[in-house]
Design a protein around this motif. Structure first.
Motif, mmCIF file in Angstrom:
data_model
loop_
_atom_site.group_PDB
_atom_site.id
_atom_site.type_symbol
_atom_site.label_atom_id
_atom_site.label_comp_id
_atom_site.label_asym_id
_atom_site.label_seq_id
_atom_site.Cartn_x
_atom_site.Cartn_y
_atom_site.Cartn_z
ATOM 1 N N GLY A 100 1.034 -1.238 -0.065
ATOM 2 C CA GLY A 100 0.011 -0.104 -0.140
ATOM 3 C C GLY A 100 0.931 1.317 0.085
ATOM 4 O O GLY A 100 0.726 2.195 -0.682
ATOM 5 N N TRP A 101 2.002 1.296 0.656
ATOM 6 C CA TRP A 101 2.681 2.339 0.815
ATOM 7 C C TRP A 101 3.797 2.461 -0.391
ATOM 8 O O TRP A 101 3.598 3.927 -1.030
ATOM 9 C CB TRP A 101 3.635 2.311 2.063
ATOM 10 N N GLY A 201 6.822 14.066 1.561
ATOM 11 C CA GLY A 201 7.321 13.996 2.730
ATOM 12 C C GLY A 201 6.497 12.965 3.476
ATOM 13 O O GLY A 201 6.941 12.102 4.325
ATOM 14 N N SER A 202 5.220 13.026 3.287
ATOM 15 C CA SER A 202 4.176 12.084 3.886
ATOM 16 C C SER A 202 4.466 10.591 3.379
ATOM 17 O O SER A 202 4.493 9.679 4.358
ATOM 18 C CB SER A 202 2.872 12.388 3.395
ATOM 19 N N ALA A 203 4.791 10.362 2.283
ATOM 20 C CA ALA A 203 4.774 9.006 1.923
ATOM 21 C C ALA A 203 6.241 8.669 2.127
ATOM 22 O O ALA A 203 6.493 7.415 2.632
ATOM 23 C CB ALA A 203 5.063 9.039 0.157
ATOM 24 N N THR A 208 9.002 4.605 5.390
ATOM 25 C CA THR A 208 10.351 4.388 6.173
ATOM 26 C C THR A 208 9.959 4.458 7.504
ATOM 27 O O THR A 208 10.795 3.521 8.338
ATOM 28 C CB THR A 208 11.249 5.327 5.965
ATOM 29 N N GLY A 209 9.109 4.932 8.196
ATOM 30 C CA GLY A 209 8.748 4.883 9.523
ATOM 31 C C GLY A 209 8.106 3.627 9.853
ATOM 32 O O GLY A 209 8.272 3.105 11.058
ATOM 33 N N PHE A 210 7.082 3.321 9.201
ATOM 34 C CA PHE A 210 6.760 2.016 9.529
ATOM 35 C C PHE A 210 7.660 0.725 9.371
ATOM 36 O O PHE A 210 7.633 -0.189 10.333
ATOM 37 C CB PHE A 210 5.431 1.563 8.461
ATOM 38 N N HIS A 211 8.423 0.941 8.440
ATOM 39 C CA HIS A 211 9.616 -0.046 8.382
ATOM 40 C C HIS A 211 10.454 0.151 9.703
ATOM 41 O O HIS A 211 10.836 -0.846 10.338
ATOM 42 C CB HIS A 211 10.581 0.143 7.123
ATOM 43 N N GLY A 212 10.905 1.388 10.286
ATOM 44 C CA GLY A 212 11.717 1.575 11.533
ATOM 45 C C GLY A 212 10.921 0.878 12.503
ATOM 46 O O GLY A 212 11.519 0.129 13.620
ATOM 47 N N PHE A 213 9.633 1.003 12.615
ATOM 48 C CA PHE A 213 8.765 0.498 13.661
ATOM 49 C C PHE A 213 8.900 -1.109 13.610
ATOM 50 O O PHE A 213 9.092 -1.883 14.684
ATOM 51 C CB PHE A 213 7.226 0.836 13.700
#
Length: 274
Positions: A100-101, A201-203, A208-213
């Protein structure tokens, strides 16, 4: 003999944690909704905090019971097989989550004219500086690739009965995962674009933020495996808990490779470097 067990399945007794976990997830997501409307609604920290606390309690108690079942010998070959099926389906759902991302990012990048009112028909937006893909992102890529090697070393050590190799491989993987998280946090702190002001910036931050999580969650999985290793858990014949964590870690590695190539290298190509 009428009640004798004549199958290899482990029949679970009634348990309250699935219900509590569902209620906690509902409370947490309700807290997120309140947070998004915090200008007109209050109390979101309490609702979200209760949801997070309930989820943590559910994970700890539920997984603790699964560990006890494994140590009691309830995870027969048939049970282990279906646990593997469950983990495969879970990772497949995670793959679709990241699809989705990626879909959103490629949609923004390949069809910028459809969002002309947002980004001026150019992607990345005109005048926006991007991060150098061959600086910190490349370093993090090498770190994750090395961590995939060390977790494989730990797995092979476990299969061959080398407990010291298992411990060393897990320690190195955990340290590399923590290093990756620290570098990504620093990268966010120096990034030239904020979250939410444009589609790039949002994408970028969502993907990358969800991957970091996921890296953080995978690191916690491996820490639990390390603690269990020091307690004498896992055998060459029965170690699904470690195997599931290793599968999850390899999934995180592969997703990052796609993120590095698609978001950092291709997505920022031609834009000014920060």
């Amino acid at each position: 003999m009428a009640g004798a067990k004549n199958h290899q399945y482990h029949i679970l007794p009634p348990d309250i944690w699935p219900l509590l976990g569902s209620l906690s997830a509902l409370t947490f997501t309700s807290g997120l909704v309140l947070f998004m409307h915090r200008e007109s609604m209050s109390g979101w920290p309490i609702v979200m905090g209760l949801g997070i606390a309930g989820l943590i309690a559910t994970f700890f108690s539920w997984f603790s019971k699964i560990v006890k079942e494994a140590q009691a010998g309830d995870h027969t070959p048939v049970v282990q097989l279906h646990l593997r099926y469950g983990m495969i389906l879970f990772i497949a759902s995670e793959v679709m989550f990241f699809v989705g991302w990626f879909w959103a990012f490629f949609s923004f990048a390949l069809f910028p004219n459809e969002l002309v009112e947002v980004i001026g028909g150019q992607f990345p937006p005109k005048g926006l500086e991007v991060l150098d893909a061959f600086d910190l992102p490349l370093l993090n890529t090498l770190i994750l690739l090395c961590s995939g090697t060390t977790v494989t070393w730990a797995h092979h050590s476990l299969i061959n009965g080398d407990r010291e190799g298992l411990k060393k491989g897990l320690w190195l993987t955990i340290l590399l995962g923590a290093l990756f998280t620290c570098i990504q946090a620093y990268e966010y702190s120096v990034a030239p674009f904020p979250f939410g002001t444009n589609t790039y910036g949002s994408a970028f931050y969502m993907a990358t933020g969800f991957h970091g999580f996921h890296v953080l969650v995978g690191t916690i999985f491996l820490i639990v495996c390390l603690i269990r290793t020091y307690k004498g858990h896992f055998t060459p014949q029965q170690h699904f808990g470690f195997e599931a964590a290793a599968w999850y870690w390899h999934f995180v590695d592969v997703v990052w490779l796609f993120l590095f190539v698609a978001v950092y290298v291709w997505g920022g190509w031609g834009a000014p470097i920060h």
